[in-house]
Design an enzyme around this catalytic site. Structure first.
Site, short mmCIF file in Angstrom:
data_model
loop_
_atom_site.label_atom_id
_atom_site.label_comp_id
_atom_site.label_asym_id
_atom_site.label_seq_id
_atom_site.Cartn_x
_atom_site.Cartn_y
_atom_site.Cartn_z
N ASP A 17 0.83 -1.15 -0.05
CA ASP A 17 0.02 -0.13 -0.04
C ASP A 17 0.74 1.31 0.01
O ASP A 17 2.10 1.23 0.26
CB ASP A 17 -0.93 0.12 1.29
N ASP A 19 -0.04 5.24 0.82
CA ASP A 19 -0.50 6.34 1.85
C ASP A 19 -0.43 5.46 3.26
O ASP A 19 -1.24 4.46 3.44
CB ASP A 19 -1.93 6.80 1.59
#
Length: 279
Positions: A17, A19
C-alpha cells in the site's frame, strides 16, 4: 500469528500500500528504498498497490522521485487503473454497454478511463456510468452532477471505500466519505472495485504472475489492505506507520501474519527468514 513465518520463504512478490506505508503526505516513511533494494537483490518482485485514485502511475512515480524513491510506472497499480480495467472487462466479457462516463475524480481516474476506451461527459443525463473516487478539488456542482446522473440511471461505481486517508495533519476525508455522500444523495449503493475487494488483489497478482501463496500484502489499515487479502490466501503484514494501531491489528480476527513498526523491520524479518533457509 496465523501461520508459521517460515512459510514466508515462498514469497516471491510484495504488494505495498502507499499512503501510510510508503509515505504520509509529502514525507517518505523509514526503510522504503532499502526494502525495494532488498527485494530486488533477492529476486523478488514488488508492486505499489494503492486505493488512491487521484494520480496516474506516471504522476505517482514523479511524486516518489521527489522523495528519492525510485520505481517505474508499471510498478504502480492504483484503484483508478484497477477500476477502469474492471469496467472495461464488464463491457468486453459481460455485455455491459460502452457508454459515456461522468467522473467524480482527478487526472488518475479520468486518464485511466480514457485509456480503456471510455468517453467522458459532464452531462448527467448522457452518462451510462458514474464513477467516483477521491477528488481534492471537488465542488458542490461536481457532487450535484454525479448525483443527478445516478438518479437518472447511470450505474454507480466507486474506486474504493476508504473513509479516510493519512496525512501529515492526521486522517482526512477519503473516497469512502465521498461515496457515502453520493449514496445518501442518490439513494443508490456503489459497486466498489478497490481494496478490500478481490478484483484489486487479483489484478496485482496477475501483473506479477504470482499465486496468493507467493504474495505478501503490506498495509497500514486492517479494514482494507489486510482484511481483503486474508480470504484470498495472501501473506499479510501490518505496519504501524499509518491508520491501524498494534492493538487493532492484534485484536483483528484473524490478525495479519506479521505486525511490524515500519518497512525497516519488515526487511529484517525477511532477512531472518532468508538466512534460515540457507542454514
Amino acid at each position: 500469528m496465523t501461520r508459521e513465518l517460515s512459510g514466508l520463504r515462498a514469497v516471491r512478490g510484495v504488494l505495498f500500500d502507499m499512503d501510510g506505508v510508503i509515505y504520509v503526505g509529502t514525507r517518505p516513511l523509514p526503510g522504503v528504498q532499502a526494502a525495494i533494494d532488498y527485494l530486488t537483490s533477492t529476486g523478488r518482485a514488488f508492486l505499489f498497490v494503492t486505493n488512491n485514485a487521484s494520480k496516474t502511475p506516471e504522476q505517482f512515480v514523479e511524486r516518489l522521485a521527489e522523495m528519492e524513491i525510485r520505481i517505474r510506472p508499471d510498478q504502480v497499480l492504483g484503484s483508478a487503473e484497477a477500476t477502469a480495467c474492471w469496467l472495461a472487462g464488464q463491457v468486453a466479457q459481460h455485455g455491459w454497454p460502452r457508454g459515456p462516463v461522468i467522473v467524480m475524480g482527478q487526472d488518475g481516474l479520468k486518464t485511466a478511463l480514457q485509456k480503456n476506451g471510455f468517453e467522458l461527459t459532464t452531462d448527467p443525463h448522457a452518462a451510462t456510468y458514474a464513477v467516483a473516487g477521491i477528488n481534492f478539488k471537488l465542488t458542490y456542482e461536481d457532487l450535484a452532477g454525479v448525483t443527478l446522473a445516478i438518479r437518472a440511471g447511470a450505474r454507480f461505481i466507486g474506486t474504493n471505500s476508504d473513509a479516510t486517508f493519512p496525512s501529515e495533519r492526521g486522517p482526512l476525508p477519503g473516497a469512502g466519505s465521498i461515496l457515502a455522500l453520493l449514496t445518501t444523495a442518490s439513494g443508490q449503493q456503489p459497486l466498489v472495485v478497490g481494496k478490500p475487494n478481490r478484483g484489486m488483489y487479483e489484478q496485482a497478482m496477475a501483473r506479477l504472475n504470482l499465486t496468493a501463496g507467493q504474495t505478501l500484502m503490506v498495509g497500514d489499515r486492517y479494514d482494507t489492505d489486510i482484511s481483503g487479502a486474508i480470504p484470498l490466501g495472501l501473506w499479510t503484514a501490518g505496519v504501524l506507520t499509518g491508520i491501524s494501531t498494534r492493538t487493532e491489528f492484534e485484536r483483528a480476527n484473524p490478525p495479519p501474519d506479521l505486525i511490524v513498526e515500519d518497512l525497516s523491520e519488515l526487511v529484517d524479518r525477511l532477512r531472518e527468514v532468508d538466512r534460515q533457509s540457507v542454514e
